[in-house]
Design a protein around this motif. Structure first.
Motif, PDB file in Angstrom:
ATOM      1  N   GLY A   1       0.654  -1.275   0.024  1.00 25.61           N
ATOM      2  CA  GLY A   1       0.079   0.014  -0.022  1.00 25.61           C
ATOM      3  C   GLY A   1       0.860   1.287   0.096  1.00 25.61           C
ATOM      4  N   VAL A   2       2.278   1.012  -0.006  1.00 23.65           N
ATOM      5  CA  VAL A   2       2.938   2.635  -0.144  1.00 23.65           C
ATOM      6  C   VAL A   2       3.092   2.807  -1.440  1.00 23.65           C
ATOM      7  CG1 VAL A   2       5.257   3.219   0.386  1.00 23.65           C
ATOM      8  CG2 VAL A   2       4.151   1.680   1.758  1.00 23.65           C
ATOM      9  N   THR A   3       3.470   1.813  -2.397  1.00 24.37           N
ATOM     10  CA  THR A   3       3.685   2.359  -3.816  1.00 24.37           C
ATOM     11  C   THR A   3       2.810   1.809  -4.775  1.00 24.37           C
ATOM     12  OG1 THR A   3       6.167   2.311  -3.170  1.00 24.37           O
ATOM     13  CG2 THR A   3       5.549   2.308  -5.493  1.00 24.37           C
ATOM     14  N   TRP A   4       2.081   2.769  -5.429  1.00 21.90           N
ATOM     15  CA  TRP A   4       0.904   2.275  -6.552  1.00 21.90           C
ATOM     16  C   TRP A   4       1.463   2.642  -7.700  1.00 21.90           C
ATOM     17  CZ3 TRP A   4      -3.940   0.432  -4.265  1.00 21.90           C
ATOM     18  CH2 TRP A   4      -3.947   0.572  -2.808  1.00 21.90           C
TER      19      TRP A   4
ATOM     20  N   LYS B   1      -3.113   3.329   7.906  1.00 25.50           N
ATOM     21  CA  LYS B   1      -3.501   2.387   8.455  1.00 25.50           C
ATOM     22  C   LYS B   1      -4.113   2.748  10.046  1.00 25.50           C
ATOM     23  CE  LYS B   1      -2.066  -0.543   5.401  1.00 25.50           C
ATOM     24  NZ  LYS B   1      -2.968  -1.136   4.521  1.00 25.50           N
ATOM     25  N   ALA B   2      -3.779   3.902  10.313  1.00 25.05           N
ATOM     26  CA  ALA B   2      -4.461   4.607  11.807  1.00 25.05           C
ATOM     27  C   ALA B   2      -5.702   5.204  11.437  1.00 25.05           C
ATOM     28  CB  ALA B   2      -3.297   5.276  12.242  1.00 25.05           C
ATOM     29  N   GLY B   3      -6.199   5.378  10.128  1.00 23.69           N
ATOM     30  CA  GLY B   3      -7.437   6.195  10.089  1.00 23.69           C
ATOM     31  C   GLY B   3      -7.241   7.375   9.594  1.00 23.69           C
TER      32      GLY B   3
END
Length: 203
Positions: A2-5, A32-34
């Protein structure tokens, strides 16, 4: 994770644009923490040139006679590379080598029609795929010139003297038949052996 797209970008067709960016609305994503993003992020700038070159072809003299030639001008929408006479189809004549004096936008050549020919409608056709613009885009399809007529067939004539054995007091009809309708015929155009010819006329 989910870091690099990654994604694939396809530019709009038939477009020239030097300033372009992809902008991300950061508020549309959360970590991830919202925590939602804020503001926007812009990509580096990219240029687009997907505009294919097009051309117009103009034959200056659209009614060519024996002994005549005419200027042909091919004008592209932008400067092109790779343009030669091999890209052209020329009807009923020959074309000198095309050349450009403005960097490849405007090209000229001289068209000389075929001798001893009558043809009422002719065109010069360009295969646009034979040229590319400075960005490497090839043309597509074909371009055609205005129509031009050719008449390089010179008139010929047959002359018939009806009475081939003339005596005192006789005259004879002389018939001159041309290969096509003509103008300007007078008795001054004839050399007559041992006699005179009255005024010529046509009905």
């Amino acid at each position: 994770g989910g870091v690099t797209w990654t994604a694939t970008f396809t530019p709009t067709v038939n477009l020239e644009s030097t300033v372009n960016r992809i902008t991300l609305n950061n508020t549309g994503v959360t970590d991830k923490a919202g925590n939602a993003g804020v503001g926007t992020s812009d990509s580096n700038n990219y240029a687009i040139d997907t505009l294919r070159p097009t051309a117009t072809i103009v034959v200056a003299d659209a009614a060519l006679q024996a002994g005549e030639s005419t200027l042909v001008t091919i004008t592209f929408s932008e400067a092109v590379n790779g343009f030669t006479n091999a890209d052209l189809t020329v009807a009923n004549g020959t074309l000198s080598n095309v050349s450009s004096s403005d960097g490849g936008v405007t090209w000229t050549a001289t068209f000389t029609p075929t001798a001893n020919l009558e043809s009422s409608f002719n065109q010069i056709m360009l295969n646009n795929a034979g040229v590319t613009d400075k960005a490497g885009n090839a043309g597509a399809g074909s371009s055609v010139s205005n129509g031009y007529a050719i008449d390089t067939l010179r008139p010929t004539a047959t002359i018939t003297v009806a009475d081939t054995a003339l005596a005192v007091g006789e005259t004879s009809t002389v018939t001159i038949t041309f290969s096509e309708a003509i103008t300007g015929l007078t008795t001054a155009d004839f050399t007559v052996a041992n006699g005179t010819l009255s005024n010529v006329s046509s009905s």
